[in-house]
Design an enzyme around this catalytic site. Structure first.
Site, PDB file in Angstrom:
ATOM      1  N   ARG A   1       0.882  -1.182   0.000  1.00 19.12           N
ATOM      2  CA  ARG A   1       0.000   0.000   0.000  1.00 19.12           C
ATOM      3  C   ARG A   1       0.907   1.216   0.000  1.00 19.12           C
ATOM      4  NH1 ARG A   1      -5.449   1.446   3.328  1.00 19.12           N
ATOM      5  NH2 ARG A   1      -6.184  -0.029   1.758  1.00 19.12           N
TER       6      ARG A   1
ATOM      7  N   HIS B   1      -7.037   0.433  -6.813  1.00 19.76           N
ATOM      8  CA  HIS B   1      -7.349  -0.381  -5.628  1.00 19.76           C
ATOM      9  C   HIS B   1      -7.986  -1.685  -6.138  1.00 19.76           C
ATOM     10  CE1 HIS B   1      -7.796  -1.380  -1.572  1.00 19.76           C
ATOM     11  NE2 HIS B   1      -8.713  -0.524  -1.179  1.00 19.76           N
TER      12      HIS B   1
ATOM     13  N   GLN C   1     -10.186  -4.081  -3.925  1.00 23.13           N
ATOM     14  CA  GLN C   1     -11.485  -3.496  -3.601  1.00 23.13           C
ATOM     15  C   GLN C   1     -12.472  -3.703  -4.751  1.00 23.13           C
ATOM     16  OE1 GLN C   1     -12.347  -1.681  -0.624  1.00 23.13           O
ATOM     17  NE2 GLN C   1     -14.340  -2.128  -1.512  1.00 23.13           N
TER      18      GLN C   1
ATOM     19  N   ASP D   1     -17.174   6.893  -2.509  1.00 26.01           N
ATOM     20  CA  ASP D   1     -15.898   6.767  -1.791  1.00 26.01           C
ATOM     21  C   ASP D   1     -15.666   8.104  -1.092  1.00 26.01           C
ATOM     22  OD1 ASP D   1     -13.264   6.227  -1.003  1.00 26.01           O
ATOM     23  OD2 ASP D   1     -12.415   6.368  -3.021  1.00 26.01           O
TER      24      ASP D   1
ATOM     25  N   CYS E   1     -16.667   1.784  -0.344  1.00 29.18           N
ATOM     26  CA  CYS E   1     -15.491   0.949  -0.074  1.00 29.18           C
ATOM     27  C   CYS E   1     -15.050   1.024   1.386  1.00 29.18           C
ATOM     28  CB  CYS E   1     -14.348   1.349  -0.991  1.00 29.18           C
ATOM     29  SG  CYS E   1     -13.970   3.107  -0.900  1.00 29.18           S
TER      30      CYS E   1
ATOM     31  N   ARG F   1     -13.923  -8.659   0.766  1.00 32.23           N
ATOM     32  CA  ARG F   1     -12.491  -8.412   0.607  1.00 32.23           C
ATOM     33  C   ARG F   1     -11.708  -9.662   1.020  1.00 32.23           C
ATOM     34  NH1 ARG F   1     -10.395  -3.244   0.719  1.00 32.23           N
ATOM     35  NH2 ARG F   1      -8.462  -4.382   0.331  1.00 32.23           N
TER      36      ARG F   1
HETATM   37  N1   CP Z   1     -11.437  -0.144   1.747  1.00 31.61           N
HETATM   38  C1   CP Z   1     -10.206  -0.222   2.254  1.00 31.61           C
HETATM   39  O1   CP Z   1      -9.228  -0.507   1.572  1.00 31.61           O
HETATM   40  O2   CP Z   1     -10.160  -0.021   3.591  1.00 31.61           O
HETATM   41  P1   CP Z   1      -8.828   0.188   4.458  1.00 31.61           P
HETATM   42  O3   CP Z   1      -8.247   1.514   4.040  1.00 31.61           O
HETATM   43  O4   CP Z   1      -9.305   0.193   5.889  1.00 31.61           O
HETATM   44  O5   CP Z   1      -7.881  -0.928   4.178  1.00 31.61           O
HETATM   45  N1  NVA Z   2      -9.896   6.811  -2.166  1.00 30.68           N
HETATM   46  C1  NVA Z   2      -9.653   6.337  -0.834  1.00 30.68           C
HETATM   47  C2  NVA Z   2      -9.917   4.851  -0.752  1.00 30.68           C
HETATM   48  C3  NVA Z   2      -9.762   4.253   0.612  1.00 30.68           C
HETATM   49  C4  NVA Z   2      -9.977   2.763   0.610  1.00 30.68           C
HETATM   50  C5  NVA Z   2      -8.233   6.663  -0.423  1.00 30.68           C
HETATM   51  O1  NVA Z   2      -7.330   6.576  -1.276  1.00 30.68           O
HETATM   52  O2  NVA Z   2      -8.006   7.018   0.731  1.00 30.68           O
END
Ligand code: CP
Ligand code: NVA
Length: 306
Positions: free
Chosen positions: A101, A128, A131, A223, A263, A291
């Protein structure tokens, strides 16, 4: 070359179908897979916070018989303490795969050049993928089809929408989206999704008016307006996204029983109202559960362990 899930475009329509089949099976009979990845150790290198991605990957890996090491923002400092390529080459010698990440997608691509095992993108600025796969698997469960329901996404044109565009394109789905001006999805992503859509029969259309995107939708998705790392832009984004909230009034334009997706994490009162999140239309927590199952299938698929 190891297989990766860095972008949804690493998958073919057949691979997505295969992953969904496997997800169904993993969800139905998890005990059949409890030694599938035995003896393997995975790393989770996270530059940003997480609840779902972190915990669902660790729980999923444990349930497949493997181990995991969480390396959070304070541990690894990719590219700061040492170069990404050096970390990638060292970890190749210890681990069976990594979930990354990162702030910039470039870091994952750079890591991928030097890491000789599967890499899964656990969210970057660009995509993502886990997701979007879990979301479309949820759609499959709710509608018994992935291509016929019409999905409307209202929100920011970044990672989540990008991966949804690619999955919609691969499965031949219908995705209508609305974003504020200057927050449209990347032109390169839309171009690529439309090129895939041409072959699969998917329909992808974008607006700035949420009412147009939501019209007759079977599912309405949103989102957060302020993504992780964008906190300094908060005041401006609040103004830019005015009128983009998923609330009862906007949902009147969708199908009468349209489902609502998010999400998570959600900022109730901003992109979605509390009453909509708590309503019977919300399948938000089913998405979150999926997930876990989808990622187990992705791990099995990438490790050729099924
Ligand atoms: N939706 C998602 O990826 O959640 P987190 O940021 O908590 O991992
Ligand atoms: N668009 C959001 C998604 C979180 C799962 C972010 O990047 O923070």
């Amino acid at each position: 070359m190891p297989s990766h899930l860095i972008s949804i475009t690493d998958l073919t329509p057949e691979a997505v179908e295969k992953i969904f089949h496997l997800t169904r099976d993993v969800k139905r009979v998890p005990e059949a897979y409890q030694t599938a990845l035995q003896g393997k150790m995975f790393g989770l290198i996270f530059e940003k916070p997480s609840t779902r991605t972190w915990v669902s990957f660790e729980a999923g890996l444990f349930s497949l018989g493997s181990g995991s090491i969480y390396l959070g923002p304070e541990n690894m400092k990719l590219g700061v303490r040492e170069e990404v390529r050096d970390v990638a080459r060292v970890l190749s010698r210890y681990l069976a795969g990594v979930i990354l990440r990162t702030f910039t997608h470039r870091t994952i691509l750079e890591f991928g050049k030097f890491f000789q095992r599967p890499i899964i993108n656990g969210l970057s600025d660009l995509e993502h993928p886990c997701q979007a796969l879990a979301d479309y698997f949820t759609i499959y469960e709710k509608f018994a089809a992935v291509n016929s329901p019409k999905l409307a996404f209202i929100g920011d044109g970044n990672n989540v929408l990008h991966s949804l565009l690619y999955v919609a394109a691969l499965v031949g789905g219908t995705l209508h989206y609305a974003t504020p001006r200057n927050r449209e999805p990347s032109a390169a992503v839309v171009k690529r999704a439309l090129a895939i859509a041409k072959k699969t029969g998917a329909t992808i259309k974008g607006w700035h008016d949420p009412v147009k995107a939501v019209a007759k939708a079977d599912i309405v998705y949103t989102d957060v307006w302020v993504s992780m790392g964008e906190e300094k832009q908060r005041d401006k984004k609040m103004l830019d996204f005015k009128g983009m909230q998923i609330n009862k009034k906007l949902l009147k334009h969708a199908q009468r029983n349209a489902l609502v997706m998010h999400c998570l994490p959600a900022h109730r009162g901003e992109e979605i109202t509390d009453d909509v999140m708590e309503s019977s239309r919300s399948v938000i927590f089913d998405q979150a559960e999926n997930r876990l199952h989808v990622q187990k299938a992705v791990l099995l698929h990438l490790c050729h362990a099924h």
